[in-house]
Design a protein around this motif. Structure first.
Motif, PDB file in Angstrom:
ATOM      1  N   UNK A  10      -1.453 -18.976  -9.614  1.00 20.94           N
ATOM      2  CA  UNK A  10       0.015 -20.030  -9.718  1.00 20.94           C
ATOM      3  C   UNK A  10       0.229 -20.333  -8.608  1.00 20.94           C
ATOM      4  N   UNK A  11       1.093 -21.556  -8.411  1.00 24.15           N
ATOM      5  CA  UNK A  11       1.682 -21.907  -7.214  1.00 24.15           C
ATOM      6  C   UNK A  11       2.769 -20.965  -6.631  1.00 24.15           C
ATOM      7  N   UNK A  12       3.623 -20.396  -7.393  1.00 25.93           N
ATOM      8  CA  UNK A  12       4.668 -19.741  -7.255  1.00 25.93           C
ATOM      9  C   UNK A  12       3.923 -18.338  -6.352  1.00 25.93           C
ATOM     10  N   UNK A  13       2.825 -17.872  -6.815  1.00 27.68           N
ATOM     11  CA  UNK A  13       2.288 -16.492  -6.323  1.00 27.68           C
ATOM     12  C   UNK A  13       1.402 -17.031  -4.932  1.00 27.68           C
ATOM     13  N   UNK A  14       1.169 -18.042  -4.817  1.00 25.55           N
ATOM     14  CA  UNK A  14       0.623 -18.708  -3.690  1.00 25.55           C
ATOM     15  C   UNK A  14       1.877 -18.618  -2.487  1.00 25.55           C
ATOM     16  N   UNK A  15       2.992 -19.119  -2.889  1.00 22.68           N
ATOM     17  CA  UNK A  15       4.072 -19.207  -1.816  1.00 22.68           C
ATOM     18  C   UNK A  15       4.405 -17.785  -1.266  1.00 22.68           C
ATOM     19  N   UNK A  16       4.472 -16.745  -2.203  1.00 18.34           N
ATOM     20  CA  UNK A  16       4.745 -15.281  -2.040  1.00 18.34           C
ATOM     21  C   UNK A  16       3.443 -14.764  -1.176  1.00 18.34           C
ATOM     22  N   UNK A  17       2.219 -14.893  -1.648  1.00 16.38           N
ATOM     23  CA  UNK A  17       1.073 -14.493  -0.851  1.00 16.38           C
ATOM     24  C   UNK A  17       0.955 -15.063   0.615  1.00 16.38           C
ATOM     25  N   UNK A  18       1.284 -16.542   0.744  1.00 14.42           N
ATOM     26  CA  UNK A  18       1.053 -17.123   1.970  1.00 14.42           C
ATOM     27  C   UNK A  18       2.294 -16.562   2.938  1.00 14.42           C
ATOM     28  N   UNK A  19       3.402 -16.139   2.443  1.00 17.33           N
ATOM     29  CA  UNK A  19       4.463 -15.582   3.195  1.00 17.33           C
ATOM     30  C   UNK A  19       4.103 -14.276   3.888  1.00 17.33           C
ATOM     31  N   UNK A  20       3.417 -13.552   3.030  1.00 18.00           N
ATOM     32  CA  UNK A  20       2.966 -12.178   3.395  1.00 18.00           C
ATOM     33  C   UNK A  20       1.918 -12.304   4.715  1.00 18.00           C
ATOM     34  N   UNK A  21       0.834 -13.336   4.335  1.00 15.53           N
ATOM     35  CA  UNK A  21      -0.228 -13.628   5.300  1.00 15.53           C
ATOM     36  C   UNK A  21       0.390 -14.120   6.585  1.00 15.53           C
ATOM     37  N   UNK A  22       1.396 -14.848   6.364  1.00 17.30           N
ATOM     38  CA  UNK A  22       2.020 -15.609   7.807  1.00 17.30           C
ATOM     39  C   UNK A  22       2.600 -14.350   8.474  1.00 17.30           C
ATOM     40  N   UNK A  58       3.662  -6.713  -8.075  1.00 15.23           N
ATOM     41  CA  UNK A  58       2.357  -6.812  -8.656  1.00 15.23           C
ATOM     42  C   UNK A  58       1.967  -8.360  -8.478  1.00 15.23           C
ATOM     43  N   UNK A  59       2.851  -9.010  -8.351  1.00 15.19           N
ATOM     44  CA  UNK A  59       2.321 -10.753  -8.637  1.00 15.19           C
ATOM     45  C   UNK A  59       1.357 -11.135  -7.314  1.00 15.19           C
ATOM     46  N   UNK A  60       1.560 -10.607  -6.269  1.00  8.00           N
ATOM     47  CA  UNK A  60       0.747 -11.201  -5.121  1.00  8.00           C
ATOM     48  C   UNK A  60      -0.650 -10.314  -4.856  1.00  8.00           C
ATOM     49  N   UNK A  61      -0.702  -9.305  -5.534  1.00  3.90           N
ATOM     50  CA  UNK A  61      -1.748  -8.308  -5.315  1.00  3.90           C
ATOM     51  C   UNK A  61      -3.075  -8.848  -5.571  1.00  3.90           C
ATOM     52  N   UNK A  62      -3.453  -9.588  -6.295  1.00  3.34           N
ATOM     53  CA  UNK A  62      -4.864 -10.325  -6.462  1.00  3.34           C
ATOM     54  C   UNK A  62      -5.090 -11.321  -5.326  1.00  3.34           C
ATOM     55  N   UNK A  63      -3.852 -11.990  -5.005  1.00 10.71           N
ATOM     56  CA  UNK A  63      -4.190 -13.005  -3.967  1.00 10.71           C
ATOM     57  C   UNK A  63      -4.290 -12.405  -2.541  1.00 10.71           C
ATOM     58  N   UNK A  64      -3.721 -11.331  -2.193  1.00 15.14           N
ATOM     59  CA  UNK A  64      -3.992 -10.699  -1.098  1.00 15.14           C
ATOM     60  C   UNK A  64      -5.338 -10.136  -0.870  1.00 15.14           C
ATOM     61  N   UNK A  65      -5.958  -9.514  -2.157  1.00 15.11           N
ATOM     62  CA  UNK A  65      -7.123  -8.957  -2.139  1.00 15.11           C
ATOM     63  C   UNK A  65      -8.208 -10.008  -2.106  1.00 15.11           C
ATOM     64  N   UNK A  66      -8.014 -11.388  -2.728  1.00 15.85           N
ATOM     65  CA  UNK A  66      -9.045 -12.356  -2.445  1.00 15.85           C
ATOM     66  C   UNK A  66      -9.181 -12.836  -1.088  1.00 15.85           C
ATOM     67  N   UNK A  67      -7.959 -12.837  -0.327  1.00 17.35           N
ATOM     68  CA  UNK A  67      -8.070 -13.121   1.192  1.00 17.35           C
ATOM     69  C   UNK A  67      -9.086 -12.244   1.866  1.00 17.35           C
ATOM     70  N   UNK A  68      -8.885 -10.761   1.685  1.00 20.21           N
ATOM     71  CA  UNK A  68      -9.515  -9.876   2.159  1.00 20.21           C
ATOM     72  C   UNK A  68     -11.014  -9.958   1.867  1.00 20.21           C
ATOM     73  N   UNK A  69     -11.142 -10.191   0.585  1.00 22.46           N
ATOM     74  CA  UNK A  69     -12.578 -10.233  -0.148  1.00 22.46           C
ATOM     75  C   UNK A  69     -13.460 -11.477   0.676  1.00 22.46           C
ATOM     76  N   UNK A  70     -12.855 -12.590   0.850  1.00 16.83           N
ATOM     77  CA  UNK A  70     -13.406 -13.631   1.536  1.00 16.83           C
ATOM     78  C   UNK A  70     -13.769 -13.364   2.750  1.00 16.83           C
ATOM     79  N   UNK A  71     -12.938 -12.678   3.568  1.00 20.46           N
ATOM     80  CA  UNK A  71     -13.265 -12.276   4.738  1.00 20.46           C
ATOM     81  C   UNK A  71     -14.409 -11.277   4.988  1.00 20.46           C
ATOM     82  N   UNK A  72     -14.250 -10.399   4.007  1.00 19.32           N
ATOM     83  CA  UNK A  72     -15.821  -9.334   4.125  1.00 19.32           C
ATOM     84  C   UNK A  72     -16.772  -9.990   3.674  1.00 19.32           C
TER      85      UNK A  72
END
Length: 463
Positions: free
Chosen positions: A418-430, A365-379
């Motif tokens: 948090x920075x740790x969540x950013x690292x995981x989220x950016x890995x998925x986006x990459x 669950x740690x990266x869920x919010x960050x992934x959705x924020x990326x999507x919401x920004x694009x929408x």
């Protein structure tokens, strides 16, 4: 001449047979309203109130109101795009129209990843503490069986799935109503404390910082509304039904959340609320009169319902991306009688099972919010870009200021992660970006090859 006509007719027939079948339009406005409400009123509210209290203080209702307002900004963008382009692809389809297939793939990949991760986390949550109130079983076994059963309900049909959701949503709301009533009862008998309702801030944070920090957590309670755009293609009259169902469901969820926040904060000391992994159960225990096992059963229904609706979203998103050529065409296969995307359901369920067997709830669950924020920004950005496109007839139109504020809200919330969540989220986006580049290259190569073949045919024709 007859042979040529017959050949052309056969070609058209084969082409029609190869085209993905349209999904069945079975959702009415009330069913769509309950679909959105059930997805928003998921398991989050049963566990997040305590965490919001830890970040914001006793005035839990303030971050909940702020989070609702922020969610409504992006919801307005979804309302315009879903009624303008009622397609199962949702955010992926909108980003493809606005920015091209690369952005469409990234948006769809983030949504798909978030949905599958969420289903896997909920499956593990279903096999955890709430279930252990009744029976102790291996979490992995429960997760696999649970996901298989949800897939069967999903494949049976959208109408059947949403009817099950109506029942589950009534149970969820009933459980939250019990919390509100018990909180009021505690106050009436003199055991509660109204002063906590205005207590904002913690020893580490002032009032403003506490509200912002708490709003990030509370925002997670409102996500889920975005999944509904993926069933717009299955709604009977999306241009009329969708805005009503969306804003009505969010307003209902917001009212319920605020009442629950007021009841929990007034009934239970803030420190006790913050330390509990089942904060609403603390209210039930303080008030008495309701068996804790009964409330645990309600929580299990909430978890199951959230997983079912997110599973529906994930399968429809995969189906929609495949229709747009962003995923393999096999995912567009539909059951002949039920007309549900069985291939997409099977693949997304299989991935969720794999994740449920290999990760904890916290990890999933740690990266869920960050992934959705990326999507919401694009929408929110896509709404502005697509204003030059008239769309498919009359549709809901949001004031320009709302998607602009929606973009700002995404950036603001992202700064609190948090920075740790950013690292995981950016890995998925990459990973999504790499797959997007491969997909775009393949589509471009197929297009060029097709144009080359047509040029060869034209050149071979006699002048």
């Amino acid at each position: 001449m007859a042979r040529r006509v017959g050949h052309e007719a056969g070609t058209r027939a084969r082409g029609a047979a190869q085209e993905p079948k349209a999904l069945k339009r079975a959702l009415t406005t009330p069913l769509l309203y309950f679909f959105i409400l059930g997805d928003v009123l998921g398991a989050g509210v049963y566990v997040l109130v305590g965490q919001v209290a830890a970040d914001a203080g006793g005035a839990v209702w303030v971050p909940l109101v702020v989070a609702l307002l922020l969610a409504l900004l992006t919801a307005a963008s979804y309302a315009e795009l879903a009624t303008k382009y009622p397609r199962a692809g949702g955010a992926s389809h909108y980003a493809t129209r606005a920015f091209g297939p690369f952005a469409g793939f990234v948006a769809g990949f983030c949504m798909l990843a978030a949905g599958i991760v969420s289903v896997a986390a909920l499956a593990r949550g279903f096999g955890g503490d709430y279930l252990s109130a009744f029976v102790t079983l291996p979490v992995a076994l429960v997760a696999v069986v649970f996901l298989a059963l949800l897939a069967l309900v999903n494949a049976r049909g959208i109408k059947e799935s949403t009817r099950a959701n109506v029942v589950a949503t009534v149970v969820e709301v009933g459980g939250l109503a019990v919390v509100v009533v018990l909180g009021a009862w505690l106050l009436l008998r003199g055991d509660g404390e109204l002063g906590r309702l205005t207590d904002l801030g913690t020893p580490e944070k002032g009032a403003a910082a506490a509200v912002l920090s708490g709003s990030v957590l509370a925002y997670y309670s409102f996500v889920g509304f975005e999944t509904s755009v993926n069933v717009a293609e299955e709604t009977r009259n999306p241009r009329r039904s969708y805005p009503r169902a969306l804003f009505g469901a969010l307003a209902t969820a917001g009212a319920v959340y605020v009442l629950v926040g007021l009841a929990a904060s007034a009934a239970v000391p803030t420190a006790q609320l913050a330390d509990s992994s089942g904060p609403l159960l603390e209210v039930v225990k303080e008030a008495g009169g309701v068996p804790p096992k009964l409330f645990s059963a309600v929580a299990l229904v909430a978890v199951a319902n959230g997983a079912l609706l997110t599973g529906i979203m994930s399968s429809r998103l995969a189906y929609g991306m495949a229709k747009d050529g962003l995923l393999p065409g096999v995912l567009t296969k539909v059951l002949p009688g039920r007309r549900t995307p069985w291939a997409a359901i099977a693949v997304t369920t299989g991935l969720a099972m794999l994740l449920a067997l290999t990760g904890s709830v916290a990890t999933l669950a740690s990266t869920l919010v960050l992934l959705l924020l990326v999507v919401f920004l694009m929408v929110n950005t896509a709404v502005l870009v697509l204003r030059r496109d008239p769309g498919e007839g009359d549709h809901f139109r949001t004031p320009v200021v709302l998607p602009v504020l929606g973009i700002a809200s995404c950036v603001l919330l992202a700064t609190q992660i948090e920075a740790a969540v950013w690292l995981r989220g950016l890995a998925i986006v990459a990973a999504g970006a790499v797959l997007a580049a491969i997909s775009v290259a393949r589509r471009s190569r197929r297009t060029n090859e097709g144009e080359g073949r047509r040029a060869d045919v034209d050149a071979s024709r006699p002048g």
